[in-house]
Scaffold this active site. Structure first.
Site, short mmCIF file in Angstrom:
data_model
loop_
_atom_site.label_atom_id
_atom_site.label_comp_id
_atom_site.label_asym_id
_atom_site.label_seq_id
_atom_site.Cartn_x
_atom_site.Cartn_y
_atom_site.Cartn_z
N ASP A 110 -33.93 68.27 -24.13
CA ASP A 110 -33.57 66.86 -24.26
C ASP A 110 -32.80 66.32 -23.05
O ASP A 110 -32.19 65.26 -23.13
CB ASP A 110 -32.76 66.62 -25.54
CG ASP A 110 -32.82 65.16 -25.98
OD1 ASP A 110 -33.85 64.50 -25.70
OD2 ASP A 110 -31.86 64.68 -26.60
N ASP A 148 -41.02 66.76 -26.56
CA ASP A 148 -40.46 66.07 -25.38
C ASP A 148 -40.45 66.91 -24.11
O ASP A 148 -40.17 66.38 -23.03
CB ASP A 148 -39.03 65.56 -25.64
CG ASP A 148 -38.94 64.54 -26.75
OD1 ASP A 148 -39.98 63.98 -27.13
OD2 ASP A 148 -37.83 64.31 -27.26
N ASN A 220 -40.90 59.70 -33.27
CA ASN A 220 -40.98 58.31 -32.83
C ASN A 220 -41.65 57.45 -33.89
O ASN A 220 -41.85 57.89 -35.03
CB ASN A 220 -41.68 58.22 -31.48
CG ASN A 220 -41.03 57.18 -30.58
OD1 ASN A 220 -41.07 55.99 -30.86
ND2 ASN A 220 -40.40 57.64 -29.49
N TRP A 261 -34.85 53.85 -29.92
CA TRP A 261 -35.50 55.02 -30.48
C TRP A 261 -34.53 55.83 -31.36
O TRP A 261 -34.97 56.67 -32.14
CB TRP A 261 -36.01 55.94 -29.37
CG TRP A 261 -34.90 56.49 -28.52
CD1 TRP A 261 -34.40 55.92 -27.39
CD2 TRP A 261 -34.12 57.66 -28.75
NE1 TRP A 261 -33.36 56.67 -26.90
CE2 TRP A 261 -33.16 57.76 -27.72
CE3 TRP A 261 -34.14 58.65 -29.74
CZ2 TRP A 261 -32.23 58.78 -27.63
CZ3 TRP A 261 -33.21 59.68 -29.66
CH2 TRP A 261 -32.28 59.75 -28.61
N ASP A 292 -31.05 61.04 -35.38
CA ASP A 292 -31.45 61.24 -33.99
C ASP A 292 -30.24 61.49 -33.09
O ASP A 292 -30.40 61.89 -31.94
CB ASP A 292 -32.19 60.01 -33.46
CG ASP A 292 -33.49 59.76 -34.20
OD1 ASP A 292 -34.22 60.73 -34.48
OD2 ASP A 292 -33.79 58.58 -34.48
#
Length: 318
Positions: A110, A148, A220, A261, A292
């Site tokens: 991340d 990701d 997402n 997001w 998140d």
């Protein structure tokens, strides 16, 4: 009945370009060996409902989220990952259901964002992902490889980019070689993040051809239609119809007009895990109600922590 129901739906989902050369790990189709998707009885929402039976939100969360099939995420919090994966896939196998697992432990995970962390270095990751694949072994499973990680290549310095590519290719190889009844999908970002041709090039570089396909929209909110359009563009750039799956756990209202997001408002649960509908499968990969990070509606709630309030927002779509 089991084989005909799953395989007919799967075949209808794969249209367009010519099919790919069979992947190394595709000699055992996990859809043939199971009867529906596995609902994790110890997911964060299910655990919260068990622990708060008298809460006014327990009923809605049980009905709308806790009893629905979804993925379990494995990372540096999982302890002995081989044992953890073996235990989870064994429980699903006993239930004759197909489990969805997420490998989320790439070094530099991340890019120092809300879900920062990961294995301590390249060799630690190789050991970890090898043990992950060993934990599945011959049991049927679906695995999403490192959400990701490819889309965030640009945040890494030059040498670290090649290291990540090498590690993701190693991960793909582990599942291809050790988990013959697993369909593994490398994460391919979302519909507007990375140009389709660029993502196709990245997927090739990490060996997508050696496994089953790629995953889109993980954690997402883009609609399944938007994700399917993007997935087909990636396939066109790849030059073959690599199967892809779409995370529908929170895309019921689409992405919205804002660029938020991280626990944004006005998002909603999407269709539950199923075959077809544009992609090969629509899956609840993100656990609905898990934060998140400390942002948006989830201010003060660390990434990966379940919040009944966040879950309720997704149920209501507000």
């Amino acid at each position: 009945m089991r084989i005909s129901t799953w395989l007919v739906a799967a075949s209808l989902a794969l249209t367009g370009l010519a099919p790919a050369t069979p992947a190394v790990a595709a000699d055992g189709n996990p859809l043939e060996k199971t009867n529906g998707f596995y609902a994790d009885p110890d997911s964060n929402p299910a655990t919260w409902v068990r622990d708060h039976p008298d809460d006014s939100l327990a009923g809605p969360i049980r009905t709308s989220i806790a009893t629905k099939p979804g993925a379990r995420w494995f990372g540096n919090w999982s302890g002995d990952v081989r044992a953890a994966v073996d235990s989870y896939t064994y429980a699903a196998d006993v239930a004759d259901k197909l489990p969805v697992l997420v490998a989320y432990n790439i070094p530099g995970r991340d890019c120092s964002g809300e879900s920062t962390g990961g294995a301590g270095g390249p060799q630690a990751y190789r050991d970890w992902i090898s043990a992950f694949a060993d934990g599945i072994g011959g049991k049927p499973a679906i695995v999403i490889i490192e959400p990701d990680a490819l889309a965030q290549l640009d945040c890494l310095p030059g040498d670290a980019r090649q290291t990540r590519i090498d590690l993701l290719k190693y991960a793909a190889t582990q599942f291809a070689q050790k988990a013959p009844n697993t369909w593994a999908y490398l994460d391919g970002g979302n519909a507007t993040w990375i140009p389709a041709a660029t993502m196709a090039s990245r997927l090739k570089s990490v060996g997508v051809q050696s496994i089953h396909g790629f995953a889109l929209n993980v954690s997402n909110y883009y609609t399944t239609a938007e994700s399917t359009t993007y997935g087909k563009a990636v396939d066109a750039a790849l030059g073959y119809a690599a199967p892809f799956v779409v995370d529908t756990s929170r895309n019921g209202n689409g992405h919205g007009t804002d660029s938020e997001w991280c626990n944004p408002p006005k998002r909603k649960l999407g269709v539950t895990s199923r075959l077809g509908g544009g992609p090969e499968m629509q899956l609840w990969i993100k656990v609905p109600g898990d934060s998140d990070g400390s942002c948006g509606y989830g201010s003060g709630i660390p990434a990966g922590t379940f919040s009944p309030a966040l879950a309720n927002h997704l149920i209501k779509g507000d």
